[in-house]
Design a protein around this motif. Structure first.
Motif, PDB file in Angstrom:
ATOM      1  N   TYR A 102       4.296   8.265  -9.861  1.00 26.00           N
ATOM      2  CA  TYR A 102       5.000   7.971 -11.100  1.00 26.00           C
ATOM      3  C   TYR A 102       4.027   7.916 -12.277  1.00 26.00           C
ATOM      4  O   TYR A 102       4.309   8.475 -13.345  1.00 26.00           O
ATOM      5  CB  TYR A 102       5.758   6.646 -10.975  1.00 26.00           C
ATOM      6  N   ALA A 103       2.903   7.269 -12.083  1.00 33.79           N
ATOM      7  CA  ALA A 103       1.906   7.185 -13.160  1.00 33.79           C
ATOM      8  C   ALA A 103       1.361   8.566 -13.502  1.00 33.79           C
ATOM      9  O   ALA A 103       1.143   8.884 -14.680  1.00 33.79           O
ATOM     10  CB  ALA A 103       0.771   6.248 -12.746  1.00 33.79           C
ATOM     11  N   ILE A 104       1.141   9.402 -12.497  1.00 34.85           N
ATOM     12  CA  ILE A 104       0.639  10.764 -12.741  1.00 34.85           C
ATOM     13  C   ILE A 104       1.671  11.576 -13.528  1.00 34.85           C
ATOM     14  O   ILE A 104       1.334  12.265 -14.497  1.00 34.85           O
ATOM     15  CB  ILE A 104       0.285  11.454 -11.404  1.00 34.85           C
ATOM     16  N   ILE A 105       2.915  11.498 -13.111  1.00 36.63           N
ATOM     17  CA  ILE A 105       3.972  12.265 -13.798  1.00 36.63           C
ATOM     18  C   ILE A 105       4.137  11.789 -15.233  1.00 36.63           C
ATOM     19  O   ILE A 105       4.275  12.600 -16.164  1.00 36.63           O
ATOM     20  CB  ILE A 105       5.296  12.169 -13.014  1.00 36.63           C
ATOM     21  N   VAL A 106       4.104  10.484 -15.447  1.00 32.96           N
ATOM     22  CA  VAL A 106       4.265   9.949 -16.800  1.00 32.96           C
ATOM     23  C   VAL A 106       3.105  10.385 -17.692  1.00 32.96           C
ATOM     24  O   VAL A 106       3.304  10.809 -18.840  1.00 32.96           O
ATOM     25  CB  VAL A 106       4.391   8.410 -16.763  1.00 32.96           C
ATOM     26  N   SER A 107       1.871  10.315 -17.178  1.00 31.35           N
ATOM     27  CA  SER A 107       0.724  10.728 -18.005  1.00 31.35           C
ATOM     28  C   SER A 107       0.765  12.236 -18.273  1.00 31.35           C
ATOM     29  O   SER A 107       0.430  12.684 -19.372  1.00 31.35           O
ATOM     30  CB  SER A 107      -0.588  10.327 -17.341  1.00 31.35           C
ATOM     31  N   LEU A 108       1.182  13.028 -17.279  1.00 30.94           N
ATOM     32  CA  LEU A 108       1.289  14.468 -17.474  1.00 30.94           C
ATOM     33  C   LEU A 108       2.344  14.798 -18.524  1.00 30.94           C
ATOM     34  O   LEU A 108       2.103  15.611 -19.430  1.00 30.94           O
ATOM     35  CB  LEU A 108       1.631  15.145 -16.146  1.00 30.94           C
ATOM     36  N   LEU A 109       3.495  14.156 -18.431  1.00 29.38           N
ATOM     37  CA  LEU A 109       4.546  14.409 -19.417  1.00 29.38           C
ATOM     38  C   LEU A 109       4.138  13.932 -20.811  1.00 29.38           C
ATOM     39  O   LEU A 109       4.482  14.563 -21.811  1.00 29.38           O
ATOM     40  CB  LEU A 109       5.842  13.729 -18.993  1.00 29.38           C
ATOM     41  N   ARG A 110       3.396  12.839 -20.864  1.00 29.75           N
ATOM     42  CA  ARG A 110       2.934  12.334 -22.154  1.00 29.75           C
ATOM     43  C   ARG A 110       1.950  13.327 -22.797  1.00 29.75           C
ATOM     44  O   ARG A 110       1.957  13.529 -24.007  1.00 29.75           O
ATOM     45  CB  ARG A 110       2.265  10.972 -21.959  1.00 29.75           C
ATOM     46  N   ASN A 111       1.127  13.980 -21.976  1.00 29.61           N
ATOM     47  CA  ASN A 111       0.152  14.936 -22.513  1.00 29.61           C
ATOM     48  C   ASN A 111       0.777  16.287 -22.828  1.00 29.61           C
ATOM     49  O   ASN A 111       0.301  17.011 -23.696  1.00 29.61           O
ATOM     50  CB  ASN A 111      -1.009  15.111 -21.524  1.00 29.61           C
ATOM     51  N   VAL A 112       1.828  16.674 -22.114  1.00 29.05           N
ATOM     52  CA  VAL A 112       2.459  17.985 -22.303  1.00 29.05           C
ATOM     53  C   VAL A 112       3.545  17.933 -23.377  1.00 29.05           C
ATOM     54  O   VAL A 112       3.986  18.971 -23.862  1.00 29.05           O
ATOM     55  CB  VAL A 112       3.024  18.472 -20.943  1.00 29.05           C
ATOM     56  N   TYR A 113       3.942  16.772 -23.802  1.00 25.66           N
ATOM     57  CA  TYR A 113       5.035  16.621 -24.753  1.00 25.66           C
ATOM     58  C   TYR A 113       4.841  17.420 -26.045  1.00 25.66           C
ATOM     59  O   TYR A 113       5.778  18.097 -26.483  1.00 25.66           O
ATOM     60  CB  TYR A 113       5.259  15.132 -25.068  1.00 25.66           C
TER      61      TYR A 113
ATOM     62  N   VAL B  76       0.841  -1.203   0.000  1.00 26.04           N
ATOM     63  CA  VAL B  76       0.000   0.000   0.000  1.00 26.04           C
ATOM     64  C   VAL B  76       0.875   1.252   0.000  1.00 26.04           C
ATOM     65  O   VAL B  76       0.610   2.214  -0.739  1.00 26.04           O
ATOM     66  CB  VAL B  76      -0.962  -0.017   1.208  1.00 26.04           C
ATOM     67  N   LEU B  77       1.925   1.269   0.830  1.00 30.24           N
ATOM     68  CA  LEU B  77       2.831   2.427   0.856  1.00 30.24           C
ATOM     69  C   LEU B  77       3.509   2.642  -0.492  1.00 30.24           C
ATOM     70  O   LEU B  77       3.621   3.782  -0.967  1.00 30.24           O
ATOM     71  CB  LEU B  77       3.885   2.254   1.950  1.00 30.24           C
ATOM     72  N   LEU B  78       3.978   1.562  -1.106  1.00 33.24           N
ATOM     73  CA  LEU B  78       4.598   1.685  -2.428  1.00 33.24           C
ATOM     74  C   LEU B  78       3.610   2.215  -3.454  1.00 33.24           C
ATOM     75  O   LEU B  78       3.956   3.054  -4.291  1.00 33.24           O
ATOM     76  CB  LEU B  78       5.137   0.331  -2.891  1.00 33.24           C
ATOM     77  N   ASP B  79       2.379   1.726  -3.373  1.00 34.29           N
ATOM     78  CA  ASP B  79       1.370   2.175  -4.325  1.00 34.29           C
ATOM     79  C   ASP B  79       1.065   3.653  -4.141  1.00 34.29           C
ATOM     80  O   ASP B  79       0.949   4.397  -5.115  1.00 34.29           O
ATOM     81  CB  ASP B  79       0.097   1.334  -4.154  1.00 34.29           C
ATOM     82  N   VAL B  80       0.951   4.092  -2.879  1.00 36.73           N
ATOM     83  CA  VAL B  80       0.589   5.490  -2.611  1.00 36.73           C
ATOM     84  C   VAL B  80       1.750   6.437  -2.897  1.00 36.73           C
ATOM     85  O   VAL B  80       1.555   7.495  -3.504  1.00 36.73           O
ATOM     86  CB  VAL B  80       0.108   5.641  -1.146  1.00 36.73           C
ATOM     87  N   PHE B  81       2.964   6.076  -2.473  1.00 38.56           N
ATOM     88  CA  PHE B  81       4.079   7.018  -2.548  1.00 38.56           C
ATOM     89  C   PHE B  81       5.001   6.841  -3.758  1.00 38.56           C
ATOM     90  O   PHE B  81       5.803   7.724  -4.042  1.00 38.56           O
ATOM     91  CB  PHE B  81       4.922   6.941  -1.272  1.00 38.56           C
ATOM     92  N   VAL B  82       4.909   5.731  -4.474  1.00 37.10           N
ATOM     93  CA  VAL B  82       5.814   5.523  -5.603  1.00 37.10           C
ATOM     94  C   VAL B  82       5.047   5.344  -6.907  1.00 37.10           C
ATOM     95  O   VAL B  82       5.228   6.107  -7.856  1.00 37.10           O
ATOM     96  CB  VAL B  82       6.745   4.315  -5.352  1.00 37.10           C
TER      97      VAL B  82
END
Length: 177
Positions: A95-106, A85-91
């Motif tokens: 990571y998924a949010i940052i990757v999707s944001l970078l994919r959309n802002v590219y 649960v900690l890995l899912d919440v904090f890692v």
């Protein structure tokens, strides 16, 4: 009934001297060589026994490992779930949010980068053209010699003398008591 027969091998006399000559060749080597051979054989034999013993011990430990595996996993279950649960919440989620944001802002990032590069090229070209036009319209003046500059300064300000002809004043500072 048949009686048992015995077979006897007799060594030929021509091979006996060859065996004796080989034995005499090994005995003529220095004792340190014989000692090194014996030590090498002892080390190889001990390494063989040691590796065989370690293999037996390792196999016996690995055979008993599955017997301990299930109770340990059962006891560590809450810790494992909490760490997941900690890995899912904090890692994984950030990571998924940052990757999707970078994919959309590219595409925007690429457009702005290309625009900045084009602007830098156009600005540099405009600067070079303006410098060329200034030199074409107003050509550079010929450089004056040092004597011409000194004469021009003397005409403009006759009171000021050139540094070579100016006299230095001597100043002394005395302490008062």
């Amino acid at each position: 009934m048949s009686s048992p027969t015995a077979t006897i091998f007799i060594q030929a006399p021509s091979t006996a001297p060859a065996v004796i000559s080989a034995a005499s060749a090994t005995s003529s080597s220095p004792p340190i060589v014989e000692l090194a051979r014996v030590a090498g054989n002892v080390i190889a034999l001990s390494f063989s026994y040691l590796s065989h013993g370690l293999a037996i011990v390792t196999r016996s430990l690995l055979v008993s490992l599955p017997l301990l595996y299930n109770p340990v996993i059962y006891l560590l279950g809450p810790v494992i779930v909490f760490s997941q649960v900690l890995l899912d919440v904090f890692v994984f989620t950030p990571y998924a949010i940052i990757v999707s944001l970078l994919r959309n802002v590219y595409p925007i990032y690429v457009f702005v980068g290309a625009a900045c590069i084009c602007a830098a090229l156009v600005g540099s070209l405009a600067r070079l053209i303006s410098i060329g036009l200034v030199y074409a319209i107003f050509p550079p003046r010929p450089k004056a010699s040092v004597k011409t500059v000194e004469k021009t300064l003397e005409r403009a300000n006759p009171k000021a003398a050139t540094p070579k002809t100016r006299l230095r004043k001597r100043v002394s500072i005395k302490e008062e008591r």
